[in-house]
Write a protein that holds these residues in place. Structure first.
Motif, short mmCIF file in Angstrom:
data_model
loop_
_atom_site.label_atom_id
_atom_site.label_comp_id
_atom_site.label_asym_id
_atom_site.label_seq_id
_atom_site.Cartn_x
_atom_site.Cartn_y
_atom_site.Cartn_z
N TYR A 67 0.83 -1.21 0.00
CA TYR A 67 0.00 0.00 0.00
C TYR A 67 0.86 1.26 0.00
CZ TYR A 67 -3.42 -3.43 1.68
OH TYR A 67 -4.22 -4.54 1.81
N TYR A 68 0.39 2.26 -0.74
CA TYR A 68 0.94 3.61 -0.68
C TYR A 68 -0.09 4.52 0.00
CZ TYR A 68 4.58 2.35 -4.11
OH TYR A 68 5.65 1.77 -4.74
N GLN A 69 0.33 5.73 0.27
CA GLN A 69 -0.56 6.78 0.82
C GLN A 69 -1.29 6.31 2.10
OE1 GLN A 69 -3.14 8.01 -2.40
NE2 GLN A 69 -1.41 8.50 -3.75
N ALA A 75 -1.10 -1.20 -4.22
CA ALA A 75 -0.28 -1.36 -5.43
C ALA A 75 -0.03 -2.82 -5.78
CB ALA A 75 1.06 -0.65 -5.24
N LEU A 76 -0.05 -3.72 -4.78
CA LEU A 76 0.17 -5.14 -5.02
C LEU A 76 -0.93 -5.95 -4.35
CD1 LEU A 76 4.03 -5.38 -4.33
CD2 LEU A 76 2.90 -5.34 -6.59
N PHE A 77 -1.34 -7.02 -5.03
CA PHE A 77 -2.44 -7.84 -4.53
C PHE A 77 -2.02 -9.31 -4.46
CE2 PHE A 77 -4.13 -4.12 -6.60
CZ PHE A 77 -5.20 -3.71 -5.81
N ASP A 78 -1.81 -9.80 -3.24
CA ASP A 78 -1.57 -11.22 -2.99
C ASP A 78 -0.52 -11.83 -3.93
OD1 ASP A 78 -1.99 -13.56 -1.52
OD2 ASP A 78 -3.48 -14.31 -2.96
N ILE A 79 0.70 -11.30 -3.87
CA ILE A 79 1.80 -11.79 -4.71
C ILE A 79 2.44 -13.01 -4.06
CG2 ILE A 79 3.96 -11.21 -5.88
CD1 ILE A 79 1.50 -9.59 -6.82
N SER A 100 8.27 -2.81 -10.19
CA SER A 100 9.33 -2.14 -9.43
C SER A 100 9.01 -2.11 -7.94
CB SER A 100 9.55 -0.71 -9.95
OG SER A 100 10.16 -0.72 -11.22
N THR A 101 7.73 -2.03 -7.61
CA THR A 101 7.33 -2.02 -6.20
C THR A 101 7.71 -3.32 -5.51
OG1 THR A 101 5.49 -0.51 -6.62
CG2 THR A 101 5.38 -1.82 -4.61
N ILE A 102 7.44 -4.45 -6.17
CA ILE A 102 7.79 -5.74 -5.55
C ILE A 102 9.30 -5.92 -5.53
CG2 ILE A 102 7.54 -7.09 -7.68
CD1 ILE A 102 6.62 -8.22 -4.10
N LEU A 103 9.99 -5.44 -6.55
CA LEU A 103 11.46 -5.53 -6.57
C LEU A 103 12.06 -4.79 -5.38
CD1 LEU A 103 13.92 -6.42 -8.57
CD2 LEU A 103 14.07 -3.96 -8.96
N ARG A 104 11.60 -3.56 -5.14
CA ARG A 104 12.14 -2.73 -4.06
C ARG A 104 11.70 -3.21 -2.68
NH1 ARG A 104 13.45 2.85 -5.55
NH2 ARG A 104 13.82 2.93 -7.79
N SER A 105 10.67 -4.04 -2.66
CA SER A 105 10.24 -4.60 -1.38
C SER A 105 11.20 -5.68 -0.88
CB SER A 105 8.83 -5.21 -1.51
OG SER A 105 7.88 -4.22 -1.82
N ILE A 106 11.94 -6.30 -1.81
CA ILE A 106 12.82 -7.42 -1.44
C ILE A 106 13.93 -6.96 -0.50
CG2 ILE A 106 14.41 -9.18 -2.33
CD1 ILE A 106 12.62 -9.26 -4.86
N GLU A 114 7.57 7.58 2.30
CA GLU A 114 6.65 7.80 3.42
C GLU A 114 5.25 7.28 3.11
OE1 GLU A 114 4.96 11.53 6.15
OE2 GLU A 114 6.43 11.89 4.54
N GLY A 115 4.62 6.67 4.09
CA GLY A 115 3.24 6.24 3.96
C GLY A 115 3.05 4.89 3.29
N THR A 116 4.13 4.09 3.17
CA THR A 116 4.01 2.77 2.57
C THR A 116 3.83 1.70 3.64
OG1 THR A 116 6.41 2.44 2.56
CG2 THR A 116 5.41 3.39 0.57
N ALA A 117 3.19 0.60 3.26
CA ALA A 117 2.99 -0.52 4.19
C ALA A 117 2.92 -1.81 3.40
CB ALA A 117 1.71 -0.32 4.99
#
Length: 307
Positions: A67-69, A75-79, A100-106, A114-117
Motif C-alpha cells: 500500500y501507498y498513501q 499497489a500489489l495484490f496477494d503476490i 518495481s514495487t515488488i522488486l524494491r520490497s525485497i 513515506e506512507g508505505t505498508a
C-alpha cells in the motif's frame, strides 16, 4: 650352418618379432582403454550446474499486499512466488503494474517512501525481511541494488567501489585493492579503467557508469542483485555489454531484473514474471512464457496487443 638351420633360426626371429609386436599392441590397447576409462571417470566427476528444477529457493514471496498513501492506494495484490538461486528472473509488465514495487520490497527500499505498508512476508536466507528487529542495513548489503539511472558518487572510480567495504570497516589497503580489482573485473570494467582508478567516475560513459554501479554493488559481497531497468538509459552497445555481464554474474548471484524490453527478458532471463495492475498474472520459465503462455493476458502483452 645348413639352409634348414638358417630357415629355423629366421622363423624363430620372425616369431619373436611378432610376439613382441603383439605384446606392445596389447599393452597399448590396455593403456588406451585405461585412458578412456579415466576420461569417462573425469567426465562423470566434473562439476555440473544443477538443473533449474533442482536449485534452491533464494527469495520466497508469500501473500504480499502493498500500500501507498497510508493504506489508501493498494499497489500489489496477494503476490506469491519463489525465485531460485543462481538464476535471472525478469519482471515484465506495463508501467504502473507493480513490478518495481515488488522488486524494491525485497530489500526494503520502499521503507524510504513515506506512507508505505506491506502485508505478507518476503523470505531471504530463510528469514522474513519484514520481521521486527531485522537489520535493514545488513539486508541491503546482502541484497544489492542497481538503479535505472547510473548514480556514481562524485569521487574517484576507486573510491566508488571501495566506499561500501570501507563503510563496513575494511581499512587494510591491500584488502581494499583486491576488492576493487575483483569487483571491477566481475563487472567487465577493469581493462577499461585500471590505469585511471584515481580519475572521477563522472567522466565515464553512461554504460561504464552503470557497470561501475554494478561493481560497487558486487563489492559488498551480496548474494542477490536487484536491477531496476538497468539498461533503459543506455545505447544498444552498452546495453549488450550489461546483458552479457548479467549472464556471467548469475553463476555467483541470484539476479532479479525489471525490464520493459521483451527482447531483453527473452535474452537474459531463466524465469519471467508478468505483472498487470498489481497482480502477478503468470510466472514460469521464460521459454514457456514467450512461446506457450497459460494466460491470454500474457499472450496479448508479449505480442504487443496492449501495454
Amino acid at each position: 650352418m645348413t639352409a634348414k638351420q638358417l630357415k629355423n633360426l629366421t622363423n624363430k626371429g620372425i616369431d619373436k618379432v611378432i610376439e613382441t609386436s603383439t605384446t606392445k599392441t596389447l599393452d597399448f590397447e590396455e593403456k588406451t582403454e585405461d585412458l578412456e576409462l579415466l576420461s569417462e571417470e573425469k567426465l562423470l566427476t566434473k562439476p555440473k550446474k544443477l538443473p533449474l528444477s533442482k536449485r534452491g529457493t533464494a527469495i520466497e514471496i508469500n501473500h504480499v499486499d502493498f500500500y501507498y498513501q497510508h493504506g489508501n492506494k493498494q499497489a500489489l495484490f496477494d503476490i506469491n512466488m519463489k525465485i531460485k538461486e543462481n538464476t535471472v528472473t525478469a519482471f515484465i509488465g506495463p508501467s504502473g503494474c507493480g513490478k518495481s514495487t515488488i522488486l524494491r520490497s525485497i530489500n526494503r527500499m520502499n521503507d524510504l517512501v513515506e506512507g508505505t505498508a506491506l502485508e505478507g512476508e518476503i523470505i531471504v536466507n530463510k528469514s522474513n525481511v519484514y520481521d521486527p528487529g531485522v537489520d535493514v542495513a545488513r539486508l541491503r548489503t546482502e541484497v544489492g541494488m542497481v538503479f535505472q539511472k547510473a548514480n556514481p558518487f562524485p569521487m574517484s572510480i576507486y573510491d566508488n567501489v571501495a566506499f561500501g567495504p570501507r563503510s563496513q570497516g575494511v581499512k587494510d589497503k591491500a584488502a581494499l585493492n583486491q576488492i576493487v580489482e575483483d569487483s571491477l573485473r566481475k563487472a567487465a570494467l577493469w581493462d577499461d579503467v585500471k590505469d585511471y582508478l584515481k580519475d572521477s567516475a563522472l567522466g565515464l560513459s553512461g554504460g561504464q557508469q552503470q557497470r561501475l554501479c554494478i561493481a560497487r554493488a558486487i563489492a559488498m559481497r551480496p548474494k542477490i542483485l536487484l536491477m531496476d531497468e538497468p539498461t533503459s538509459a543506455l545505447d544498444p552497445i552498452a546495453t549488450l555489454k550489461v546483458e552479457e555481464l548479467v549472464l556471467k554474474l548469475k553463476d555467483e548471484y541470484t539476479i532479479v531484473i525489471v525490464t520493459h524490453s521483451m527482447a531483453q527478458a527473452a535474452r537474459v532471463s531463466d524465469y519471467t514474471a508478468f505483472f498487470l495492475q498489481g497482480e502477478l498474472v503468470e510466472f514460469d520459465k521464460t521459454k514457456k512464457i514467450f512461446t506457450n503462455p497459460k494466460d491470454k493476458k500474457t499472450e496479448d502483452y508479449i505480442s504487443g496487443r496492449f501495454g
